[in-house]
Write an enzyme that holds these catalytic residues in place. Structure first.
Site, short mmCIF file in Angstrom:
data_model
loop_
_atom_site.label_atom_id
_atom_site.label_comp_id
_atom_site.label_asym_id
_atom_site.label_seq_id
_atom_site.Cartn_x
_atom_site.Cartn_y
_atom_site.Cartn_z
N ALA A 154 0.86 -1.23 0.10
CA ALA A 154 -0.15 -0.21 -0.08
C ALA A 154 0.86 1.37 -0.16
O ALA A 154 2.02 1.28 0.71
CB ALA A 154 -1.01 0.19 1.24
N CYS A 157 -2.10 -9.09 6.22
CA CYS A 157 -1.73 -7.51 6.80
C CYS A 157 -1.86 -7.54 8.02
O CYS A 157 -3.18 -7.85 8.90
CB CYS A 157 -2.64 -6.58 5.91
N GLY A 203 9.48 -12.67 1.96
CA GLY A 203 9.63 -12.10 3.22
C GLY A 203 11.39 -11.92 2.96
O GLY A 203 12.03 -12.99 3.05
#
Ligand SMILES: Cc1cc2nc3c(=O)[nH]c(=O)nc-3n(C[C@H](O)[C@H](O)[C@H](O)COP(=O)(O)O)c2cc1C
Length: 319
Positions: free
Chosen positions: A20, A103, A204
């Protein structure tokens, strides 16, 4: 091998993570130009009052390039709302719906959505099944290892996803409790990959082509997803494709790419563009040895597109 509707990927994929405020249309296009096989757009809420805000409209802008799937990421905790939102997105031209179950943000958790759902796998099942049954396009899921550090729910989550007809799973190797702390852990994802028919993408802390290649070689993942390491370095995708899929390295034109990126941000965001472009400029130049003394203050002082573009030219001359 990954299949997402008419998009087939026989080789391991290298993809841009949804972020985002970062993985908007200009950044996705740039990463795709340098080899990202596809990219997931920034999350949008499935709640009708939030789905139609100006912010969501900007987030739902896609490049018309038919070679890349338009992947809309939905976040929400209500099966019926998720199903309805997925139908709206399909009608608007989405090729894939990605469900955000990773999230950890408080704002998202308050709606019992994102990674908060990992504490309630019954609800996960209801959401996944409702969404898959509501649309004819593929549905993917992005998740984490589990809710708490001591209970990894990933294996159960994967079984549910497979039974519900999910097409692809991307896993960030941390729990919700960890947020971004510590190191991503890949072994639990590898264990799941070895025991499922579902394609699995690992995510990750991946920051180099060597590391990405090792993860695919060692564990047989169907791809790698890169987030923060791509900020300021969209060329990383080309290096990964060269290392993993033996593609030839394209000619890289950093200053021209940065200038085009900054221009596209101003065109998309108007007055807000200067702030978003500034954040990207810091990412682009912070690896430079003189960043603190030279680049940082100048980037902070540039107040419009012309000044930011002039800076890029100045930095290019000095490089
Ligand atoms: C600024 C920022 C925004 C993010 N936004 C989203 C999002 O909208 N949806 C999502 O599923 N994950 C989001 N994430 C998580 C990333 O997709 C990714 O899982 C995480 O950053 C770990 O990958 P990395 O180490 O390669 O960055 C965000 C991460 C960052 C840093």
């Amino acid at each position: 091998m990954i299949r997402l509707g008419r998009f087939h990927y026989p080789d391991p994929v290298v993809v841009l993570a949804p972020m985002a405020g970062v993985s908007d249309r200009p950044f996705r296009s740039l990463c795709q130009r340098y080899g990202a096989d596809f990219s997931v757009a920034e999350m949008v809420s499935a709640k009708p009052d939030l789905m139609h805000t100006a912010l969501s409209k900007t987030r739902l802008q896609f490049d018309e390039d038919p070679n890349y799937p338009k992947i809309v990421q939905l976040v929400g905790g209500e099966p019926a709302l998720m199903a309805e939102a997925a139908q709206v997105m399909q009608a608007r031209g989405a090729d894939v719906i990605d469900i955000n179950m990773g999230c950890p943000a408080k704002k998202v958790g308050k709606q019992s959505a994102g990674s908060a759902l990992l504490a309630d796998l019954k609800q996960v099942e209801a959401i996944l099944c409702a969404t898959v049954n509501a649309v004819t396009i593929p549905v993917s899921v992005k998740t984490r290892l589990g809710f708490n550090d001591d209970t990894y729910t990933l294996a159960e989550m994967t079984r549910i996803a497979q039974d519900c007809g999910i097409a692809l799973l991307s896993v960030h190797g941390r729990t919700r409790a960890q947020r971004f702390r510590g190191q991503a852990c890949y072994e639990p994802i590898a264990e799941v990959k070895a025991n499922t028919q579902l394609p699995v993408i690992v995510n990750g802390d991946i920051s180099s082509a060597e590391q990405a290649n090792r993860l695919i070689d060692d564990y047989g993942f169907d791809g790698v997803m890169i987030g923060r390491a791509a900020q300021g370095n969209p060329w990383l995708f080309a290096e990964c494709q060269a290392r993993i899929n033996t593609r030839s390295l394209p000619t890289i034109t950093p200053h021209q790419d940065i200038a085009e990126h900054i221009h596209a941000l101003h065109a998309l965001y108007g007055r807000q563009g200067v702030f978003i472009a500034r954040a990207h400029l810091h990412h682009y130049y912070r690896q430079y040895p003189d960043y603190q003394r030279e680049h940082r203050p100048r980037i902070n002082q540039a107040c419009n597109e012309a000044e930011q573009t002039a800076l890029i030219q100045l930095f290019a001359k000095a490089a």
